[in-house]
Scaffold this motif. Sequence first.
Motif, PDB file in Angstrom:
ATOM      1  N   ILE A 218       1.046  -0.920  -0.263  1.00  0.00           N
ATOM      2  CA  ILE A 218      -0.284  -0.072  -0.004  1.00  0.00           C
ATOM      3  C   ILE A 218       0.812   1.459   0.087  1.00  0.00           C
ATOM      4  O   ILE A 218       0.514   2.229  -0.666  1.00  0.00           O
ATOM      5  CB  ILE A 218      -0.575  -0.162   0.887  1.00  0.00           C
ATOM      6  N   TYR A 219       1.456   1.279   1.161  1.00  0.00           N
ATOM      7  CA  TYR A 219       2.622   2.398   1.353  1.00  0.00           C
ATOM      8  C   TYR A 219       3.750   2.750   0.178  1.00  0.00           C
ATOM      9  O   TYR A 219       3.884   4.076  -0.667  1.00  0.00           O
ATOM     10  CB  TYR A 219       3.246   2.630   2.176  1.00  0.00           C
ATOM     11  N   GLY A 220       4.026   1.144  -0.681  1.00  0.00           N
ATOM     12  CA  GLY A 220       4.813   1.050  -1.647  1.00  0.00           C
ATOM     13  C   GLY A 220       4.727   2.021  -3.171  1.00  0.00           C
ATOM     14  O   GLY A 220       4.650   2.471  -4.045  1.00  0.00           O
ATOM     15  N   LYS A 221       3.101   1.671  -3.824  1.00  0.00           N
ATOM     16  CA  LYS A 221       2.346   2.440  -4.279  1.00  0.00           C
ATOM     17  C   LYS A 221       2.181   3.447  -3.964  1.00  0.00           C
ATOM     18  O   LYS A 221       2.279   4.842  -5.042  1.00  0.00           O
ATOM     19  CB  LYS A 221       0.894   1.388  -4.605  1.00  0.00           C
ATOM     20  N   GLY A 226       2.847   8.549  -6.381  1.00  0.00           N
ATOM     21  CA  GLY A 226       2.018   9.756  -6.024  1.00  0.00           C
ATOM     22  C   GLY A 226       0.894   9.925  -5.849  1.00  0.00           C
ATOM     23  O   GLY A 226      -0.273  11.009  -5.071  1.00  0.00           O
ATOM     24  N   GLU A 227       0.301   9.126  -5.822  1.00  0.00           N
ATOM     25  CA  GLU A 227      -1.490   8.955  -5.649  1.00  0.00           C
ATOM     26  C   GLU A 227      -1.986   8.353  -4.337  1.00  0.00           C
ATOM     27  O   GLU A 227      -1.748   7.320  -3.575  1.00  0.00           O
ATOM     28  CB  GLU A 227      -2.389   7.524  -6.196  1.00  0.00           C
ATOM     29  N   SER A 228      -2.560   9.763  -3.789  1.00  0.00           N
ATOM     30  CA  SER A 228      -3.058   9.067  -2.189  1.00  0.00           C
ATOM     31  C   SER A 228      -4.268   8.588  -2.394  1.00  0.00           C
ATOM     32  O   SER A 228      -4.795   7.573  -2.996  1.00  0.00           O
ATOM     33  CB  SER A 228      -3.550  10.566  -1.623  1.00  0.00           C
ATOM     34  N   ILE A 229      -4.657   7.946  -1.040  1.00  0.00           N
ATOM     35  CA  ILE A 229      -4.703   6.410  -0.516  1.00  0.00           C
ATOM     36  C   ILE A 229      -6.122   6.696   0.818  1.00  0.00           C
ATOM     37  O   ILE A 229      -5.520   7.055   1.602  1.00  0.00           O
ATOM     38  CB  ILE A 229      -4.483   5.427  -1.256  1.00  0.00           C
ATOM     39  N   ASN A 243      -8.210   3.458  10.273  1.00  0.00           N
ATOM     40  CA  ASN A 243      -8.930   4.258   9.681  1.00  0.00           C
ATOM     41  C   ASN A 243      -7.356   4.872   9.615  1.00  0.00           C
ATOM     42  O   ASN A 243      -6.824   6.075  10.166  1.00  0.00           O
ATOM     43  CB  ASN A 243      -9.544   5.265   9.642  1.00  0.00           C
ATOM     44  N   LEU A 244      -6.460   5.602   8.334  1.00  0.00           N
ATOM     45  CA  LEU A 244      -6.022   5.480   7.406  1.00  0.00           C
ATOM     46  C   LEU A 244      -6.049   6.901   6.267  1.00  0.00           C
ATOM     47  O   LEU A 244      -6.817   6.071   5.555  1.00  0.00           O
ATOM     48  CB  LEU A 244      -4.619   4.862   7.330  1.00  0.00           C
ATOM     49  N   TYR A 245      -5.615   8.091   6.006  1.00  0.00           N
ATOM     50  CA  TYR A 245      -5.489   8.505   5.197  1.00  0.00           C
ATOM     51  C   TYR A 245      -3.860   8.727   4.766  1.00  0.00           C
ATOM     52  O   TYR A 245      -2.589   9.298   4.886  1.00  0.00           O
ATOM     53  CB  TYR A 245      -5.796  10.137   4.657  1.00  0.00           C
ATOM     54  N   ALA A 246      -2.995   7.959   3.765  1.00  0.00           N
ATOM     55  CA  ALA A 246      -1.303   7.750   3.248  1.00  0.00           C
ATOM     56  C   ALA A 246      -1.302   9.077   1.723  1.00  0.00           C
ATOM     57  O   ALA A 246      -1.820   8.747   1.034  1.00  0.00           O
ATOM     58  CB  ALA A 246      -1.041   6.964   2.905  1.00  0.00           C
ATOM     59  N   PHE A 247      -0.737   9.847   1.869  1.00  0.00           N
ATOM     60  CA  PHE A 247      -0.131  11.122   1.182  1.00  0.00           C
ATOM     61  C   PHE A 247       1.189  11.262   0.399  1.00  0.00           C
ATOM     62  O   PHE A 247       2.171  11.020   1.883  1.00  0.00           O
ATOM     63  CB  PHE A 247      -0.984  12.464   0.467  1.00  0.00           C
ATOM     64  N   ARG A 248       1.778  11.387  -0.294  1.00  0.00           N
ATOM     65  CA  ARG A 248       3.063  11.028  -0.899  1.00  0.00           C
ATOM     66  C   ARG A 248       4.023  12.456  -0.894  1.00  0.00           C
ATOM     67  O   ARG A 248       2.945  13.284  -0.825  1.00  0.00           O
ATOM     68  CB  ARG A 248       4.242  10.597  -1.886  1.00  0.00           C
ATOM     69  N   ARG A 255      10.925   8.970  -2.070  1.00  0.00           N
ATOM     70  CA  ARG A 255       9.898   7.379  -1.500  1.00  0.00           C
ATOM     71  C   ARG A 255       9.538   7.857   0.082  1.00  0.00           C
ATOM     72  O   ARG A 255       9.510   7.025   0.929  1.00  0.00           O
ATOM     73  CB  ARG A 255      10.632   6.535  -1.233  1.00  0.00           C
ATOM     74  N   LYS A 256       8.866   9.447   0.156  1.00  0.00           N
ATOM     75  CA  LYS A 256       8.415   9.588   1.346  1.00  0.00           C
ATOM     76  C   LYS A 256       7.065   9.636   1.506  1.00  0.00           C
ATOM     77  O   LYS A 256       6.584   9.992   0.036  1.00  0.00           O
ATOM     78  CB  LYS A 256       8.879  11.027   2.364  1.00  0.00           C
ATOM     79  N   VAL A 257       6.198   9.587   2.041  1.00  0.00           N
ATOM     80  CA  VAL A 257       4.705   9.355   2.731  1.00  0.00           C
ATOM     81  C   VAL A 257       4.894   9.582   3.948  1.00  0.00           C
ATOM     82  O   VAL A 257       5.342   8.784   5.111  1.00  0.00           O
ATOM     83  CB  VAL A 257       4.133   7.608   2.152  1.00  0.00           C
TER      84      VAL A 257
END
Length: 639
Positions: A218-221, A226-229, A243-248, A255-257
Amino acid sequence: MPETLTEAGSCLSSVESNNGVLPPATYVISIPSREVIYNNVDVRISLGFSEQELTSMSNAYSFSLYHPEDYSKIRSFYTNWQHVNDQQQQSVLYRHQDRWGRWVSLYAKGRVLKRDDRGKVCQLLVTVEKINQQQPGTEWGDVRENVQQTVDKYRTLFRNMDEGYCIIQMLYNEEGLPDNWRFIEVNPAFERHNGLVNATGKTILEVTPGIEPVWFNIYGKVADTGESIRFEQRSDAFQRTFNLYAFRVGVPEERKVAVLFTDITAQKTSEEALRKSEEHNRAIVNQTSVGIFGADLDGYITFLNEKASRLFGLKKNEGVGINILDITVPEFREATIHKFGKLVAEGISFESEKLMFRKGGSEFWANVSVSGISDQQGDIKSVVAVVIDITQRKAAETALRESEQQLKELLRLKDDFIGIASHELKTPVTSMKAYAEIVKESMEQLGDKQNSYLLSRLNQQIDRLMTLIRHLLDTSRISEGQLQLVMEDVDLNSLLLERVDEIKRTTGHQFVCHLGKLPLVLGDRERLAQVMTNLLSNSVKYAPVQTTITVSSELEEHAVRITVQDEGPGITVADQEKIFEKFFRSRTKAMSTYQGMGLGLYITAQIIQKHGGELGVQSDDGHGAAFSFTLPLNKETIT
């Protein structure tokens, strides 16, 4: 204003006896929450309400005192402040019921009192009074003195989010796949939500060896694309659900998230328990860390747990009897009615994010999950809602969107600079090339071999510079959508032999050509020659000297294909996915020693796409690479 206000009648007479002059109510209001952080008097006292009545007045009742036709005007008054300067003022005229049900016109006037570090308005000074009354001067010094006493507290509350937050840097294995990450930064709530202590600087495998591989994917993608999720994920290693929200964040190469997350294990546990037993439910919800309330099928609240009461600024049981729509900001009511209706009629649970009211009229963003509670026959008899305050997350998302816009503008400026600089360099470099050739010929005629050799080396460097400038100009044209093609019938075999003959004069590589019979193809001859030169030059550049470069052409059903095969180090699978991207440079040991800006294959791919064709690569790491492109057939030229 009287020191003691106990009776509505005496309050009103005391105010009006002051020569008919009604002192304005003065407020300092936090934006965008609309929380009142200072006030000298509540204007509703002058409308006949006692302090006791105001203290016990519910948010729903308070809201009902505004004239419905004026809701939009009041909302606009509070939402337009980011578009005015500090010297401007805004005002609004609206109607409000007094204690006896009469409509009274009130005049509110505001100005900017404070901005945050980003220049956003965060505090307003607002005065409210009856219209057609004298407007006495505002005591600015007193207001600012009171505001200053609360500045530190509100700055601290703003910076300390309820949600966990961290920045991680993805780590990759030799195959280029993500298999670990390092914690770069965490906030104070981080430990509370996942239980990890002193994680900064450590890898996830150091602090949680049993972490599931799905997290790396998930985090690698996110880091790679650069697509947030936004997602929910259970982790057995943590024994929690999040419950998470990840973005570059940062530049893609780092490669930081960034991850905003909340431990929703209690929420999930509560939802499961609610489906089993409503009585068991009530025992659980008062101990959970999320807000939970129940409501009947008409939307009237029947109970709230302690967290929900705090979220809405209510005392215990104060919210019972309030309709859900009364604590929902008007613009979200229609959607709430629609979803609530489907829940009651069809049993369809729903989740939504919307603005809701706190007691006093301030707003906050909430994530609301609503489910039905059924009887033994399966009929829904009531509903239960799980509420989470996501105001901080929404603020973070807004800041992220603004940062993305700024980044896009910077990238545009960068492309403009590259285009202008490359264009300005082209003419003087071309002149340098011509002068160097003239001097070289003169040195040869004079028999000066040493200086002639040095000029040859100079010409080689000028050629490299001209290639770089040409690549930058092409990149700029592509970015601006201005890459133009001059189309004509092209003999690809003839053009390919011409390019091979020119390239092989400069290298010790062996060239083998397998050319099939091809029809003429419609294309830009100069650009197609550029494509062939790039592919041949790359093979010469990366393949060892004395190895063979094989060039082939063949006719397919609807296209022609040109292939350049070398015996170089090959390209990894991970690099093959990115090799046609702008400025991509392989980081593998075998490839990283070669010079270049990573533009040649990007430009080549864009030219082929512009022709309606495709460019691809086939390679096994360590066993050479085969680049091939196809061009669609010009049916009219086939013989």
